[in-house]
Design an enzyme around this catalytic site. Sequence first.
Site, PDB file in Angstrom:
ATOM      1  N   CYS A 193      53.475  -0.595   4.324  1.00 45.49           N
ATOM      2  CA  CYS A 193      54.743  -0.067   3.821  1.00 45.49           C
ATOM      3  C   CYS A 193      54.660   0.431   2.382  1.00 45.49           C
ATOM      4  O   CYS A 193      55.650   0.927   1.852  1.00 45.49           O
ATOM      5  CB  CYS A 193      55.846  -1.110   3.981  1.00 45.49           C
ATOM      6  N   HIS A 231      63.829   2.988   6.915  1.00 48.07           N
ATOM      7  CA  HIS A 231      62.462   2.745   6.456  1.00 48.07           C
ATOM      8  C   HIS A 231      61.441   3.490   7.317  1.00 48.07           C
ATOM      9  O   HIS A 231      60.754   2.900   8.147  1.00 48.07           O
ATOM     10  CB  HIS A 231      62.202   1.226   6.478  1.00 48.07           C
TER      11      HIS A 231
END
Lengths: 398, 398
Positions: free
Chosen positions: B90, B346
């Site tokens: 991420c 996200h």
Amino acid sequence: MTKNISGKVAIIGAGITKFGELFEQSYNDLVVEAAFDAYQDAGVTGDDIEAAWLGTFLPLGWGFDGTGGPSLAEALNLYPKPVSRVANYCTTGMEAVRMAAMAVASGLYDVVLAVGAEKMREVPPRGSLVAQHVEKLHPLYAKGRTAPGSFAVLATRYFHEYGASKDDLAEVAVKNHYHGSLNPKAHFRKEITKEQVLKAPMVTEPLGLFDCCPTTDGAAAVVLCRADLAEKRFGKKDYVLIEGMGLSCANGYLTTAFNPRFDFLGFEATREAARQAYEQAGVTNPREQLDLAEVHDCFTITELLNYEDLGFCGRGEAPAFVRGGSSRLGGELPVNTSGGLKSCGHPIGATGARVVAHVTNQLLGRCGKHQVKGAKRALGHTLGGPGAVSSVFVLAKN
Amino acid sequence: MTKNISGKVAIIGAGITKFGELFEQSYNDLVVEAAFDAYQDAGVTGDDIEAAWLGTFLPLGWGFDGTGGPSLAEALNLYPKPVSRVANYCTTGMEAVRMAAMAVASGLYDVVLAVGAEKMREVPPRGSLVAQHVEKLHPLYAKGRTAPGSFAVLATRYFHEYGASKDDLAEVAVKNHYHGSLNPKAHFRKEITKEQVLKAPMVTEPLGLFDCCPTTDGAAAVVLCRADLAEKRFGKKDYVLIEGMGLSCANGYLTTAFNPRFDFLGFEATREAARQAYEQAGVTNPREQLDLAEVHDCFTITELLNYEDLGFCGRGEAPAFVRGGSSRLGGELPVNTSGGLKSCGHPIGATGARVVAHVTNQLLGRCGKHQVKGAKRALGHTLGGPGAVSSVFVLAKN
């Protein structure tokens, strides 16, 4: 417009695992072996490494090995240092070195590690390269597309244009298998005859079994540092300097054949990456200024095209170049003295790092039976995409 | 031992697509929109871009979009320039910016582009994150493991240690949905009440639906250049300087919970990445020296832990920090003024680039209803792995 970091970054250590079907070694085992070999060669420990880069292209075949920096940090206990992962098709391992070199040149880190690693053999059928093309790619652009199929059309076109033949391709295979027979790290270590090449089973006309490199497991690593620290801090009398490094993306992954500039006789990405690297390194006559080259011989035809794209000879002259022995050990510009992808195999993420590590070993005179005597400046090249992207390094002994 | 490139690299343009379920836009559409927005903002064209970096984490869900640099080169017609791809869970989008910044600081390029992009919604069931965990990961370490499951244990531990509760988590959700309601680019643009959060369906005890960020499509981009060129060449009076950037890998991808140093109350990777970035930027009291922060609120508990890991408040003090309004727009250190991952969503590879682009917009006073008045210095943070790797940027107005 290209700027230059020539001479700012040194390679002070190189490590390469045995390449082959390494079912007895995990991904982490390979990474550890390559990196620790490079540490030992450089005279550093993991404590000296300030940041690291991992090149792996296909981590998702099974598990998450190689998806991110933590794969390398975990294998080498580099915690809590910065570790990044890069991927750029078959230039992936060279990209790890390129990022690491830029990081050193930026002044952010003094000593860094670049590792390339890939396990190509230990994948389920659904994870294989061919299956990924069949299952996941564009149903029209990629229909029936395989790596041999992509390169076979260039061979056919080359034959048509220049009157070359399968016999010319066989010259490359015989040469590289001879070089590979001298390299204890190569996947294939056996000489082959031209007759064997020409009688081998066909893969994609006109490429037979011995015109194709194998899929392979392996890893390679290099330790890089600020050039002025190579002797001052690590006591190195002999080391390797990065004189130039170029990268070019000339097409999309699936659109090489649809590029109107593509003549099916070579790769623009290679020509442009070489232009960048040559400009930085001050190379104007590669045939004279280079002592050896490691190039991307995924297929025998690719090596012939590389000779021309990299400026080793003129267009259509590659068959004569290889037939005359120019690219054989002892020739004027030996190419793929390791055995190349043809004999070493091609673990995608590892290959570019192996090329840099092998060239480093050559420049430091450590290649034993396949050593090029007195080598001072050398080229490393990878081509990926296939044909979309290329990376070229010019390396020189300090 | 950390060296510094503080002040050497400027961000002169930022672009962010709408985040959401973007079935009407392809991966390339997203990349083009984000990059062209950044070009326009910077006052550059593709001709000015000398090299580029693409951050995409999960390209193999369907097709090869984002597997290598050619995906970006093709979308933007950057041929035949150097374009590289990075991936680090991420933190992927932030890694693209970090590599681009090091490349500029190295002296190799003057003007470069960093793009983060990911399509999370348009994947077949076999390509989903959950399916990849179930089908491809370690059968023991990863059994039953999901993202909410990995973070829920930290919430439980935090509640036990400090007497916090689901009501404290809800404070984060309500705040970030309020911020998101002001941001036209956010996936969710609706205020929610604490009652809604507390009554929402449970995902993994104690994390309910509103404690989790959505999976989302999106892209973001920034244009970087040598700091001295921002005004001289591009005529910029106002731009953003990179004062510090840290990256840390503190565990393996699957071994966070097995790390004996892991107390389930925060992430070592975040603390170390912040230490690096703060040292470079000269930040000794982040709560006083920063005007705002964008942090990785993949789950509400994560934002609370980030406050402590990033030094905004002491251990166990995060609930009071959010309850007191410190991290709300108008508070002393507004956090996730964009709405965060909670409202923006996200798209893994895009998030880090969005964080840098959003912080840039804040520092240049362009955030409209969610603008932090007079913001001069700000922090961006992403956490991946989950917990294995973290990236922290400190950015400041020139």
